[in-house]
Motif scaffolding. Sequence first.
Motif, PDB file in Angstrom:
ATOM      1  N   LEU A 185       0.825  -1.207   0.000  1.00 60.11           N
ATOM      2  CA  LEU A 185       0.000   0.000   0.000  1.00 60.11           C
ATOM      3  C   LEU A 185       0.864   1.263   0.000  1.00 60.11           C
ATOM      4  O   LEU A 185       0.514   2.267  -0.638  1.00 60.11           O
ATOM      5  N   TYR A 186       1.981   1.202   0.684  1.00 58.92           N
ATOM      6  CA  TYR A 186       2.895   2.345   0.669  1.00 58.92           C
ATOM      7  C   TYR A 186       3.456   2.573  -0.730  1.00 58.92           C
ATOM      8  O   TYR A 186       3.542   3.719  -1.203  1.00 58.92           O
ATOM      9  N   LEU A 187       3.831   1.501  -1.403  1.00 62.95           N
ATOM     10  CA  LEU A 187       4.331   1.630  -2.772  1.00 62.95           C
ATOM     11  C   LEU A 187       3.248   2.149  -3.709  1.00 62.95           C
ATOM     12  O   LEU A 187       3.521   2.970  -4.599  1.00 62.95           O
ATOM     13  N   LEU A 188       2.019   1.694  -3.511  1.00 61.61           N
ATOM     14  CA  LEU A 188       0.912   2.141  -4.363  1.00 61.61           C
ATOM     15  C   LEU A 188       0.626   3.623  -4.157  1.00 61.61           C
ATOM     16  O   LEU A 188       0.413   4.373  -5.130  1.00 61.61           O
ATOM     17  N   VAL A 189       0.628   4.060  -2.905  1.00 58.99           N
ATOM     18  CA  VAL A 189       0.389   5.475  -2.620  1.00 58.99           C
ATOM     19  C   VAL A 189       1.516   6.330  -3.191  1.00 58.99           C
ATOM     20  O   VAL A 189       1.272   7.413  -3.766  1.00 58.99           O
ATOM     21  N   CYS A 190       2.753   5.865  -3.053  1.00 59.66           N
ATOM     22  CA  CYS A 190       3.881   6.620  -3.607  1.00 59.66           C
ATOM     23  C   CYS A 190       3.801   6.694  -5.128  1.00 59.66           C
ATOM     24  O   CYS A 190       4.136   7.732  -5.722  1.00 59.66           O
ATOM     25  N   LEU A 191       3.352   5.604  -5.756  1.00 65.00           N
ATOM     26  CA  LEU A 191       3.198   5.615  -7.207  1.00 65.00           C
ATOM     27  C   LEU A 191       2.141   6.629  -7.643  1.00 65.00           C
ATOM     28  O   LEU A 191       2.377   7.441  -8.555  1.00 65.00           O
ATOM     29  N   ILE A 192       0.993   6.603  -7.007  1.00 66.64           N
ATOM     30  CA  ILE A 192      -0.096   7.513  -7.390  1.00 66.64           C
ATOM     31  C   ILE A 192       0.277   8.969  -7.083  1.00 66.64           C
ATOM     32  O   ILE A 192       0.118   9.859  -7.929  1.00 66.64           O
ATOM     33  N   TYR A 193       0.800   9.193  -5.898  1.00 63.14           N
ATOM     34  CA  TYR A 193       1.143  10.561  -5.506  1.00 63.14           C
ATOM     35  C   TYR A 193       2.323  11.104  -6.316  1.00 63.14           C
ATOM     36  O   TYR A 193       2.281  12.248  -6.816  1.00 63.14           O
ATOM     37  N   GLY A 194       3.367  10.301  -6.469  1.00 63.16           N
ATOM     38  CA  GLY A 194       4.544  10.760  -7.192  1.00 63.16           C
ATOM     39  C   GLY A 194       4.269  11.006  -8.666  1.00 63.16           C
ATOM     40  O   GLY A 194       4.627  12.050  -9.215  1.00 63.16           O
ATOM     41  N   SER A 195       3.617  10.062  -9.321  1.00 61.54           N
ATOM     42  CA  SER A 195       3.357  10.209 -10.755  1.00 61.54           C
ATOM     43  C   SER A 195       2.386  11.340 -11.047  1.00 61.54           C
ATOM     44  O   SER A 195       2.594  12.130 -11.975  1.00 61.54           O
ATOM     45  N   SER A 196       1.323  11.429 -10.266  1.00 58.56           N
ATOM     46  CA  SER A 196       0.342  12.489 -10.515  1.00 58.56           C
ATOM     47  C   SER A 196       0.941  13.870 -10.243  1.00 58.56           C
ATOM     48  O   SER A 196       0.671  14.824 -10.981  1.00 58.56           O
ATOM     49  N   SER A 197       1.776  13.982  -9.209  1.00 58.16           N
ATOM     50  CA  SER A 197       2.406  15.276  -8.925  1.00 58.16           C
ATOM     51  C   SER A 197       3.354  15.670 -10.045  1.00 58.16           C
ATOM     52  O   SER A 197       3.421  16.846 -10.442  1.00 58.16           O
ATOM     53  N   CYS A 198       4.096  14.705 -10.579  1.00 61.12           N
ATOM     54  CA  CYS A 198       5.015  15.013 -11.675  1.00 61.12           C
ATOM     55  C   CYS A 198       4.267  15.426 -12.932  1.00 61.12           C
ATOM     56  O   CYS A 198       4.689  16.346 -13.639  1.00 61.12           O
ATOM     57  N   LEU A 199       3.177  14.760 -13.225  1.00 59.22           N
ATOM     58  CA  LEU A 199       2.401  15.124 -14.408  1.00 59.22           C
ATOM     59  C   LEU A 199       1.819  16.531 -14.275  1.00 59.22           C
ATOM     60  O   LEU A 199       1.614  17.220 -15.284  1.00 59.22           O
ATOM     61  N   LEU A 200       1.564  16.961 -13.047  1.00 50.74           N
ATOM     62  CA  LEU A 200       1.061  18.309 -12.807  1.00 50.74           C
ATOM     63  C   LEU A 200       2.184  19.337 -12.693  1.00 50.74           C
ATOM     64  O   LEU A 200       1.917  20.531 -12.513  1.00 50.74           O
ATOM     65  N   GLY A 201       3.435  18.881 -12.761  1.00 57.03           N
ATOM     66  CA  GLY A 201       4.563  19.791 -12.671  1.00 57.03           C
ATOM     67  C   GLY A 201       4.970  20.153 -11.266  1.00 57.03           C
ATOM     68  O   GLY A 201       5.792  21.048 -11.068  1.00 57.03           O
ATOM     69  N   GLN A 202       4.424  19.486 -10.283  1.00 56.41           N
ATOM     70  CA  GLN A 202       4.769  19.763  -8.896  1.00 56.41           C
ATOM     71  C   GLN A 202       5.923  18.862  -8.447  1.00 56.41           C
ATOM     72  O   GLN A 202       6.314  17.935  -9.155  1.00 56.41           O
ATOM     73  N   VAL A 203       6.461  19.143  -7.271  1.00 55.74           N
ATOM     74  CA  VAL A 203       7.590  18.384  -6.733  1.00 55.74           C
ATOM     75  C   VAL A 203       7.090  17.505  -5.596  1.00 55.74           C
ATOM     76  O   VAL A 203       6.837  17.994  -4.493  1.00 55.74           O
ATOM     77  N   PRO A 204       6.917  16.216  -5.821  1.00 53.25           N
ATOM     78  CA  PRO A 204       6.483  15.334  -4.737  1.00 53.25           C
ATOM     79  C   PRO A 204       7.636  15.044  -3.791  1.00 53.25           C
ATOM     80  O   PRO A 204       8.763  14.788  -4.216  1.00 53.25           O
ATOM     81  N   ARG A 205       7.352  15.066  -2.516  1.00 53.70           N
ATOM     82  CA  ARG A 205       8.347  14.717  -1.502  1.00 53.70           C
ATOM     83  C   ARG A 205       7.801  13.546  -0.705  1.00 53.70           C
ATOM     84  O   ARG A 205       6.920  13.708   0.133  1.00 53.70           O
ATOM     85  N   LEU A 206       8.350  12.383  -0.996  1.00 50.68           N
ATOM     86  CA  LEU A 206       7.867  11.159  -0.376  1.00 50.68           C
ATOM     87  C   LEU A 206       8.438  11.019   1.028  1.00 50.68           C
ATOM     88  O   LEU A 206       9.615  11.315   1.256  1.00 50.68           O
ATOM     89  N   PRO A 207       7.631  10.587   1.968  1.00 46.47           N
ATOM     90  CA  PRO A 207       8.166  10.360   3.319  1.00 46.47           C
ATOM     91  C   PRO A 207       9.192   9.236   3.317  1.00 46.47           C
ATOM     92  O   PRO A 207       9.111   8.292   2.539  1.00 46.47           O
ATOM     93  N   LEU A 208      10.189   9.390   4.156  1.00 47.06           N
ATOM     94  CA  LEU A 208      11.284   8.426   4.357  1.00 47.06           C
ATOM     95  C   LEU A 208      12.361   8.474   3.281  1.00 47.06           C
ATOM     96  O   LEU A 208      13.452   7.950   3.492  1.00 47.06           O
ATOM     97  N   VAL A 209      12.090   9.082   2.136  1.00 45.44           N
ATOM     98  CA  VAL A 209      13.067   9.043   1.041  1.00 45.44           C
ATOM     99  C   VAL A 209      13.447  10.428   0.515  1.00 45.44           C
ATOM    100  O   VAL A 209      14.476  10.562  -0.157  1.00 45.44           O
TER     101      VAL A 209
END
Length: 218
Positions: A185-209
């Motif tokens: 679930l953590y990997l799935l959330v990171c995938l959805i949050y990271g990819s969608s933020s990048c497509l919107l041009g934003q900078v995703p900051r994932l917890p722990l990494v």
Amino acid sequence: MGFFLSSPNLQPMAMSVPLPLSSPSSFGHQAIFWSPAPLPLRPHARPSKLSRPLLFRAQSKGSNSADAPDRIISAVCYFYPFFDGIQYGKYVVTQFSPIAALIQPLLPAIKAFKSFPFNGFLVFLTLYFVVVRNPNFSRYVRFNTMQAIVLDVLLIFPDLLERSFNPREGVGLDLMMSLDSTVFLYLLVCLIYGSSSCLLGQVPRLPLVAEAADRQVL
């Protein structure tokens, strides 16, 4: 031999003429009178403010922080840790059909990724040396790629736990199922949050990494 004037009509006069430099005074010293030249008047100057060092802070610019190719490359990189850790979702996928339907379109890519045992390692080397260490890519791309790499490296810990403790039943099995489901679930959330933020041009900051990725990207 001195002469004293005793006439009452004569008044003592104050001598204010300075002695020349060549004539000695009565005390054996030279009397020198110096009058400094008047200083020119200057307008009143305001006190200058103390100079302070300029501080620069890197900030994301929102939707205009990266162009379209950078956004696409950054979004695709987050599929790498998700494909590499898809095995942790074996319990979640069988119990929740919406998640299984969400992953269904990705099955061909997942099978191609898992078809060769060293695909994960080859993708790791490619992303790190070709993208992260390549100054031709923007920092936006290199940062997001490094986040995906660090996220994949973290998968070593649950893998070591599964190899060290492989319970078949009981409480140990329940704990292992909970751990696998949490990782997935953590990997799935990171995938959805990271990819969608990048497509919107934003900078995703994932917890722990995110902090580790910042230190690696110059």
